[in-house]
Design an enzyme around this catalytic site. Structure first.
Site, PDB file in Angstrom:
ATOM      1  N   THR A  46       0.754 -46.866  72.460  1.00 55.75           N
ATOM      2  CA  THR A  46       0.096 -45.662  72.982  1.00 55.75           C
ATOM      3  C   THR A  46       1.109 -44.929  73.848  1.00 55.75           C
ATOM      4  O   THR A  46       1.532 -45.453  74.878  1.00 55.75           O
ATOM      5  CB  THR A  46      -1.126 -46.038  73.848  1.00 55.75           C
ATOM      6  OG1 THR A  46      -2.008 -46.844  73.077  1.00 55.75           O
ATOM      7  CG2 THR A  46      -1.847 -44.786  74.326  1.00 55.75           C
ATOM      8  N   LYS A  75      -1.090 -46.525  82.731  1.00 60.63           N
ATOM      9  CA  LYS A  75      -0.138 -45.727  81.931  1.00 60.63           C
ATOM     10  C   LYS A  75      -0.897 -44.789  80.983  1.00 60.63           C
ATOM     11  O   LYS A  75      -0.576 -43.605  80.864  1.00 60.63           O
ATOM     12  CB  LYS A  75       0.773 -46.698  81.149  1.00 60.63           C
ATOM     13  CG  LYS A  75       1.769 -46.091  80.212  1.00 60.63           C
ATOM     14  CD  LYS A  75       1.327 -46.076  78.762  1.00 60.63           C
ATOM     15  CE  LYS A  75       1.000 -47.408  78.164  1.00 60.63           C
ATOM     16  NZ  LYS A  75       0.614 -47.334  76.744  1.00 60.63           N
ATOM     17  N   LYS A 131      -6.063 -41.224  70.342  1.00 60.48           N
ATOM     18  CA  LYS A 131      -6.066 -42.422  71.187  1.00 60.48           C
ATOM     19  C   LYS A 131      -6.361 -42.056  72.647  1.00 60.48           C
ATOM     20  O   LYS A 131      -7.051 -42.794  73.358  1.00 60.48           O
ATOM     21  CB  LYS A 131      -4.718 -43.134  71.064  1.00 60.48           C
ATOM     22  CG  LYS A 131      -4.480 -44.245  72.046  1.00 60.48           C
ATOM     23  CD  LYS A 131      -5.324 -45.493  71.796  1.00 60.48           C
ATOM     24  CE  LYS A 131      -5.195 -46.459  72.965  1.00 60.48           C
ATOM     25  NZ  LYS A 131      -5.738 -47.766  72.716  1.00 60.48           N
TER      26      LYS A 131
HETATM   27  P1  NAP Z   1       2.549 -56.222  76.455  1.00 57.97           P
HETATM   28  O1  NAP Z   1       1.877 -57.525  76.188  1.00 57.97           O
HETATM   29  O2  NAP Z   1       3.016 -55.905  77.837  1.00 57.97           O
HETATM   30  O3  NAP Z   1       3.762 -56.094  75.420  1.00 57.97           O
HETATM   31  C1  NAP Z   1       4.680 -55.040  75.500  1.00 57.97           C
HETATM   32  C2  NAP Z   1       5.740 -55.276  74.466  1.00 57.97           C
HETATM   33  O4  NAP Z   1       6.685 -54.202  74.526  1.00 57.97           O
HETATM   34  C3  NAP Z   1       6.549 -56.565  74.691  1.00 57.97           C
HETATM   35  O5  NAP Z   1       6.892 -57.085  73.438  1.00 57.97           O
HETATM   36  C4  NAP Z   1       7.773 -56.027  75.453  1.00 57.97           C
HETATM   37  O6  NAP Z   1       8.905 -56.862  75.355  1.00 57.97           O
HETATM   38  C5  NAP Z   1       7.992 -54.737  74.705  1.00 57.97           C
HETATM   39  N1  NAP Z   1       8.804 -53.763  75.448  1.00 57.97           N
HETATM   40  C6  NAP Z   1       8.425 -53.062  76.540  1.00 57.97           C
HETATM   41  N2  NAP Z   1       9.427 -52.240  76.932  1.00 57.97           N
HETATM   42  C7  NAP Z   1      10.433 -52.421  76.050  1.00 57.97           C
HETATM   43  C8  NAP Z   1      11.723 -51.857  75.918  1.00 57.97           C
HETATM   44  N3  NAP Z   1      12.172 -50.909  76.769  1.00 57.97           N
HETATM   45  N4  NAP Z   1      12.509 -52.273  74.908  1.00 57.97           N
HETATM   46  C9  NAP Z   1      12.064 -53.220  74.059  1.00 57.97           C
HETATM   47  N5  NAP Z   1      10.850 -53.801  74.115  1.00 57.97           N
HETATM   48  C10 NAP Z   1      10.037 -53.400  75.110  1.00 57.97           C
HETATM   49  O7  NAP Z   1       1.616 -54.986  76.037  1.00 57.97           O
HETATM   50  P2  NAP Z   1       0.486 -54.889  74.907  1.00 57.97           P
HETATM   51  O8  NAP Z   1      -0.827 -55.089  75.561  1.00 57.97           O
HETATM   52  O9  NAP Z   1       0.871 -55.681  73.710  1.00 57.97           O
HETATM   53  O10 NAP Z   1       0.585 -53.315  74.596  1.00 57.97           O
HETATM   54  C11 NAP Z   1       1.562 -52.760  73.738  1.00 57.97           C
HETATM   55  C12 NAP Z   1       1.148 -51.322  73.398  1.00 57.97           C
HETATM   56  O11 NAP Z   1      -0.132 -51.343  72.764  1.00 57.97           O
HETATM   57  C13 NAP Z   1       1.028 -50.413  74.628  1.00 57.97           C
HETATM   58  O12 NAP Z   1       1.445 -49.105  74.313  1.00 57.97           O
HETATM   59  C14 NAP Z   1      -0.457 -50.451  74.904  1.00 57.97           C
HETATM   60  O13 NAP Z   1      -0.889 -49.301  75.603  1.00 57.97           O
HETATM   61  C15 NAP Z   1      -1.014 -50.519  73.492  1.00 57.97           C
HETATM   62  N6  NAP Z   1      -2.368 -51.094  73.382  1.00 57.97           N
HETATM   63  C16 NAP Z   1      -2.710 -52.261  74.012  1.00 57.97           C
HETATM   64  C17 NAP Z   1      -4.007 -52.754  73.876  1.00 57.97           C
HETATM   65  C18 NAP Z   1      -4.458 -54.030  74.560  1.00 57.97           C
HETATM   66  O14 NAP Z   1      -5.664 -54.266  74.622  1.00 57.97           O
HETATM   67  N7  NAP Z   1      -3.561 -54.889  75.040  1.00 57.97           N
HETATM   68  C19 NAP Z   1      -4.942 -52.087  73.094  1.00 57.97           C
HETATM   69  C20 NAP Z   1      -4.562 -50.930  72.443  1.00 57.97           C
HETATM   70  C21 NAP Z   1      -3.277 -50.433  72.594  1.00 57.97           C
HETATM   71  P3  NAP Z   1       9.018 -58.176  76.291  1.00 57.97           P
HETATM   72  O15 NAP Z   1       8.250 -59.244  75.577  1.00 57.97           O
HETATM   73  O16 NAP Z   1      10.464 -58.443  76.377  1.00 57.97           O
HETATM   74  O17 NAP Z   1       8.401 -57.813  77.632  1.00 57.97           O
END
Ligand code: NAP
Length: 301
Positions: A99, A242, A174
């Site tokens: 997102t 965010k 979204k």
């Molecule tokens: P998360 O568990 O914090 O995972 C974030 C991922 O992004 C990790 O693999 C992290 O790597 C990677 N990352 C972040 N910054 C980076 C960079 N500069 N370079 C390379 N890799 C990077 O977050 P998440 O919950 O999976 O969410 C991921 C996305 O999906 C976000 O945009 C979020 O808004 C969206 N989303 C989440 C949900 C939910 O319920 N969780 C639902 C819908 C949408 P590391 O492992 O090294 O930290």
């Protein structure tokens, strides 16, 4: 898209890891990269291959999926020094499922188009549970023809998959989703704090109201967690904040007042300022609890 389509996956966090597992289980050859390599281990054990950078993933793939945190992170893995763009080939498709800013998405899509790469913005909703179960809602912006080509792949991760318009439209949709999600979260939080102050049995309250007009995904999934004091994240406060920031930025650009969402932004500030940014987004209830001087927990209610 055929069974031999080689898929690359970048970002193996709470969402990306189970989504990638569903792609692999559907039979697609999968190459993965994650900044923290250890998170790839379950996928490698299940048959995925490791690549040393986003560009290396792209070199081994026909379609590359990204799901990282925020706009600069997507720019980094797509356009950065080790980014996907350095392995760009005409016909390759990038599907960004993070997102991020709709306007930045349009810019990234234009940059990729210059080197013959198609892009879909395909953010998701449905949380960690939807990611594991392959039941996400996916809102897709980009060319319809590219969407149709990628649909079988998207169907391995989601159930309701909607082509909503050109690049950027997926991210705008979204943000609509997030306006409604945080509104539901605040409504749930106020309801539960009110119930706690009234001395009601919180389990019975949830049982009574989830089936009626007050029912929502948030109430069914996070209501029981709140009253049990379980604030483990399906979606962190940090990332929720965010998304609210992205909503308010886009709203300001379009001159759309969103007073409710702006208030929720401030309440999440309160939660973050107490060091709770890594808790689940239902921790919004704590801001209301502090104001009311009561906790909406079964044991303390
Ligand atoms: P998360 O568990 O914090 O995972 C974030 C991922 O992004 C990790 O693999 C992290 O790597 C990677 N990352 C972040 N910054 C980076 C960079 N500069 N370079 C390379 N890799 C990077 O977050 P998440 O919950 O999976 O969410 C991921 C996305 O999906 C976000 O945009 C979020 O808004 C969206 N989303 C989440 C949900 C939910 O319920 N969780 C639902 C819908 C949408 P590391 O492992 O090294 O930290």
């Amino acid at each position: 898209m055929t069974e031999v389509t080689r898929v690359g996956f970048i970002g193996l966090g709470i969402m990306g890891a189970p989504m990638a597992m569903n792609v692999l289980r559907a039979g697609y050859p999968l190459t993965v990269w994650n900044r923290t390599a250890a998170k790839a281990e379950p996928l490698l054990a299940a048959g995925a291959r490791w690549a040393d950078s986003p560009a290396e993933v792209a070199r081994a793939s026909d379609v590359v999926i990204t799901i990282v945190s925020d706009t600069p992170d997507v720019e980094e893995v797509i356009l950065g020094p080790q980014g996907i763009i350095h392995a760009a080939r005409p016909g390759m498709v990038v599907i960004d499922m993070s997102t991020i800013s709709p306007h930045a998405t349009m810019r990234i899509a234009r940059r990729l188009a210059e080197v013959g790469v198609e892009m879909l913005d395909a953010p998701v909703s449905g949380g960690d549970i939807g990611a594991r179960e392959g039941t996400l809602s996916i809102m897709v912006g980009g060319k319809r023809e590219v969407f149709e080509r990628c649909l079988p792949l998207l169907q391995t991760m989601g159930k309701r998959i909607t082509h909503v318009g050109p690049n950027g439209a997926g991210q705008f949709t979204k943000l609509v989703n997030q306006i409604i999600v945080v509104g539901n979260t605040l409504a749930m939080a106020e309801g539960l704090v009110f119930a706690a102050k009234a001395g009601l049995d919180l389990e019975k309250v949830l049982e009574a109201v989830t089936a009626g007009a007050a029912g929502s995904w948030m109430l069914s999934h996070r209501g029981p967690q709140i009253i049990q004091g379980d604030f483990r994240p399906g979606f962190t406060v940090r990332l929720q904040q965010k998304d609210v920031r992205l909503v308010l930025e886009a709203a300001r650009e379009m001159a759309v007042p969103l007073p409710g969402t702006a208030l929720i932004h401030q309440l999440y500030h309160a939660v973050e300022s107490r060091g709770l940014g890594e808790e689940g987004n239902h921790a919004l209830v704590k801001a209301l609890e502090w104001l009311a001087g009561v906790e909406a927990r079964v044991k303390e209610g």
